[in-house]
Scaffold this motif. Sequence first.
Motif, mmCIF file in Angstrom:
data_model
loop_
_atom_site.group_PDB
_atom_site.id
_atom_site.type_symbol
_atom_site.label_atom_id
_atom_site.label_comp_id
_atom_site.label_asym_id
_atom_site.label_seq_id
_atom_site.Cartn_x
_atom_site.Cartn_y
_atom_site.Cartn_z
ATOM 1 N N LEU A 77 0.824 -1.203 0.000
ATOM 2 C CA LEU A 77 0.000 0.000 0.000
ATOM 3 C C LEU A 77 0.862 1.258 0.000
ATOM 4 C CD1 LEU A 77 -2.790 -1.113 2.498
ATOM 5 C CD2 LEU A 77 -2.985 -0.869 0.020
ATOM 6 N N LEU A 78 1.966 1.217 0.737
ATOM 7 C CA LEU A 78 2.906 2.339 0.735
ATOM 8 C C LEU A 78 3.533 2.517 -0.643
ATOM 9 C CD1 LEU A 78 4.782 1.740 4.122
ATOM 10 C CD2 LEU A 78 3.237 3.628 3.621
ATOM 11 N N TRP A 83 4.354 5.327 -5.645
ATOM 12 C CA TRP A 83 4.509 5.141 -7.089
ATOM 13 C C TRP A 83 3.680 6.186 -7.847
ATOM 14 C CZ3 TRP A 83 6.791 1.939 -10.837
ATOM 15 C CH2 TRP A 83 6.173 1.903 -12.082
ATOM 16 N N ASN A 84 2.489 6.494 -7.359
ATOM 17 C CA ASN A 84 1.596 7.432 -8.033
ATOM 18 C C ASN A 84 1.791 8.877 -7.591
ATOM 19 O OD1 ASN A 84 -0.074 5.676 -9.741
ATOM 20 N ND2 ASN A 84 -0.745 4.777 -7.819
ATOM 21 N N LEU A 85 2.677 9.119 -6.612
ATOM 22 C CA LEU A 85 2.914 10.478 -6.133
ATOM 23 C C LEU A 85 3.939 11.165 -7.038
ATOM 24 C CD1 LEU A 85 1.998 12.286 -3.779
ATOM 25 C CD2 LEU A 85 4.012 11.528 -2.519
ATOM 26 N N VAL A 254 10.457 1.894 1.735
ATOM 27 C CA VAL A 254 9.494 1.535 0.689
ATOM 28 C C VAL A 254 8.984 2.791 -0.015
ATOM 29 C CG1 VAL A 254 7.218 0.548 0.256
ATOM 30 C CG2 VAL A 254 8.799 -0.625 1.782
ATOM 31 N N VAL A 255 8.733 3.855 0.750
ATOM 32 C CA VAL A 255 8.263 5.111 0.151
ATOM 33 C C VAL A 255 9.315 5.676 -0.796
ATOM 34 C CG1 VAL A 255 7.665 7.511 0.644
ATOM 35 C CG2 VAL A 255 6.699 5.676 2.040
ATOM 36 N N VAL A 260 11.222 6.693 -6.349
ATOM 37 C CA VAL A 260 12.272 6.586 -7.372
ATOM 38 C C VAL A 260 11.761 5.807 -8.583
ATOM 39 C CG1 VAL A 260 14.546 5.622 -7.901
ATOM 40 C CG2 VAL A 260 14.170 6.810 -5.733
ATOM 41 N N LEU A 261 11.135 4.654 -8.338
ATOM 42 C CA LEU A 261 10.670 3.822 -9.452
ATOM 43 C C LEU A 261 9.507 4.471 -10.198
ATOM 44 C CD1 LEU A 261 10.910 0.291 -7.801
ATOM 45 C CD2 LEU A 261 12.159 1.074 -9.815
#
Length: 522
Positions: A77-78, A83-85, A254-255, A260-261
Amino acid sequence: MLESAASEEVIELGLKQFVLALSVALSVTALTQLIGRLRQVPYTLVLVMVGLALAFVDIRLVELSPELILLIFLPPLLFEASWNLKWGELKRQLIPVCLLAVFGVVIAVLGIAFGLHQVAGLSLTSALLIGASLAATDPVSVTALFRELGIGGSRLSTLTEGESLFNDGMAVVAFGFLVGLPLGTATLSVQSVLLQLVTVVGIGIAVGGVVGFGISYLTQRFDLPLVEQSLTLVATYATYLITEDLGGSGVIAVVVAGLVLGNYGSRIGMNPRTRVIVSEFWDFLAFFINSIVFLLVGDQIRYEGLLDNLGLIGVTVLSMLLARAIATFVLCFLSDRMTQSQIPIREQTVLWWGGVRGTVSIALALSVPVVLPEREDIISIVFGAVLFTLLVQGLTVKPMMIKLNLLDDQLVREEYLELAARQFALNRVLERLQSDKQPDIDPEFYRYQEALVKGEIDQTQTKIDKLKGEHPNLVSFIVEQFQEELMEVEANAYAELVKLGRLKEELSPTLEAALQEEGNQA
């Protein structure tokens, strides 16, 4: 053989419980879309209410544990949220996000602990642990709620989601330190707290950065969508576990990896089709896990514990709201003085009231050691406060935004973006009709189709002009969107050159700096 048989029975029972919980969650989610009135309520909150109903008749689908939340549910979820931020938008709001994520947690811990200890007479140890459990706004709850309200991608959404993603790591560090005080494994001193904070956050950023950039460069070497999708999933859990083993914050790692990805690796290492596939996979996974998590949150409630601690829950909620108000308005005031970006008071109000708590708070409360005498009371108080934020704040944040004219602005922007996308697609169709005429097709058919498409384009443009006339503020939004599109073109060009090997790394965004300089001069 007996041990093997017992293990198989445990696995079978766990699988049955999981399938049952998933079936109930998905059924409830489907019903919310079929029943008209329920469509107005975020499906996550409906799941909480159904879980509460199941708990009332003492039906427990799955026993929720901190390990299940922190190790299984939270990392994906993180990652999906980060990823979408958009990094460009987050960078513009980085100062208020950092202020809220760091100092906001400190103010929340101290404010809640002060209220419980001084007003309610709870022991200082328990008061601090409750404060640490409720200090962080929950990224799972916040992200799900704001996206369902249709404000994803706005400045308010970036502020809220960015804060919730980063303050989790701060809250977990604070909780770990405070839980060690009564056990004698930690000492209260400014130096030790700062050292632990720098260590935990530093390791998280380092591991998340290494994994994110490493996979970004790895995916440049091949074009296999399913493999690249699987790599992001493996990276999520591996990043969390490795960081925790090294003594860092798995949440922050994870954030960072997701940022980055999502903002770098997906551009230089994935083609557009692969990016869509990976994004759709993470959208599905987030929906899948959210459906289970929010149902189980309600299902874990022990009503007798809530009733026994009703007074303490009331004091906790009031202290939490007051501390949140102080943190939000004071820190936003400081941010306005430190940056050129001003956060309007109506957005600050939603930022305050929209700071809901959720799964992370519950996981931390369940992590309180059994040896502490007030453990059950701590869990009941935290559960009660979480329920208040989810049901009261979660259900009233939309009316508040309508009252403050925030949701109306966002709905207008969404309508414009849909019309602009339709116009863009129709122009592409018109270009195809005019440039690729096949000899086997009657020319009259082409003329008819061109007239039809041109008519649709004109109608769409009329709607856009009407929307701009009714909402003059939309023009500035259109300019901002165009500037972001230009910066995206520049960033994609650098990424393409990196992928071709003509650049070792992406260059700094020249256009963004020029636009900022122009804004400062204006």
